[in-house]
Design a protein around this motif. Sequence first.
Motif, PDB file in Angstrom:
ATOM      1  N   CYS A 131       0.819  -1.226   0.000  1.00  0.00           N
ATOM      2  CA  CYS A 131       0.000   0.000   0.000  1.00  0.00           C
ATOM      3  C   CYS A 131       0.851   1.273   0.000  1.00  0.00           C
ATOM      4  O   CYS A 131       0.379   2.345   0.393  1.00  0.00           O
TER       5      CYS A 131
ATOM      6  N   GLN B  17       3.286   2.026   1.938  1.00  0.00           N
ATOM      7  CA  GLN B  17       3.648   2.450   3.286  1.00  0.00           C
ATOM      8  C   GLN B  17       5.032   1.921   3.659  1.00  0.00           C
ATOM      9  O   GLN B  17       5.657   1.170   2.907  1.00  0.00           O
TER      10      GLN B  17
ATOM     11  N   TYR C 295      -5.581   1.197   5.950  1.00  0.00           N
ATOM     12  CA  TYR C 295      -5.514   0.274   4.813  1.00  0.00           C
ATOM     13  C   TYR C 295      -5.966  -1.112   5.247  1.00  0.00           C
ATOM     14  O   TYR C 295      -5.377  -1.714   6.151  1.00  0.00           O
TER      15      TYR C 295
ATOM     16  N   ALA D 217      -8.681   4.645   3.641  1.00  0.00           N
ATOM     17  CA  ALA D 217      -8.351   4.366   2.244  1.00  0.00           C
ATOM     18  C   ALA D 217      -9.540   3.767   1.503  1.00  0.00           C
ATOM     19  O   ALA D 217     -10.160   2.823   1.990  1.00  0.00           O
TER      20      ALA D 217
ATOM     21  N   LEU E 164      -7.347  -0.860  -1.401  1.00  0.00           N
ATOM     22  CA  LEU E 164      -6.244  -1.545  -0.714  1.00  0.00           C
ATOM     23  C   LEU E 164      -6.589  -1.866   0.715  1.00  0.00           C
ATOM     24  O   LEU E 164      -5.765  -2.269   1.474  1.00  0.00           O
TER      25      LEU E 164
END
Length: 235
Positions: free
Chosen positions: A77, A79, A129, A232, A235
Amino acid sequence: MNHAHEGRDGTPEATGRDGSGQASGAVETAAFVLGLRARGVRDAAVLGAMERVPREAFAPLAFRDLARRDIALPLPCGQTMTAPSVIATMLAALNAQGARVLEIGTGSGYATALLLRLGCSEVVSLERYATLARNARSRLDALGFGAAMVGLADGCTPPEEAGSFDRILVNGSLRDVPPALIDRLNPGGRLVGALDTPAGPRLVAIAQEADGPWRQVRETPLRIAPLTPGLAAML
């Protein structure tokens, strides 16, 4: 001795480790902790937790060989898994033993496990997420940290049913700390995160006192990614 490893779907798989592997792991762990001390981490409880919670078990499989280095690692995602020294600095400032803790940004679940190992009475971790929340839940369960509550939500505006907290850990930098988070602190509570400044992200600690919140922006630089508010859509 069993250690969790991720399968192709990102969830942990248990694999065995022989005696030589155990010895090698012990040496790596000792070097990892000594490296954190060399970078200024002095809190004995935090160092002990980081010694006992294997970061490699939370790192993506492709980057597991880098887990004992003091660097951020990519996560799904888009991150990142924050560098260990940054997490240690924030946890030392949080002083969360025995506290009910709200964690904003579950990520891999590594910091969540550290909070439990530090003796928090309860940990509620919120992740924006769904993929990260699901994978973190699987890892935490597989590694014996099932007591943590992982929820899919916008951590900057926690759901009302989550209640109030003694400590709040914000895993990311913000331009300003949302009042909705400060309002969730119990009297005497503390929030720790990172605040964006012209010189880069700096450690911020906010205490909820009788006459209102008290804020301290410290000179401690933190190599940490920005925290994105909202849930989000994908995802």
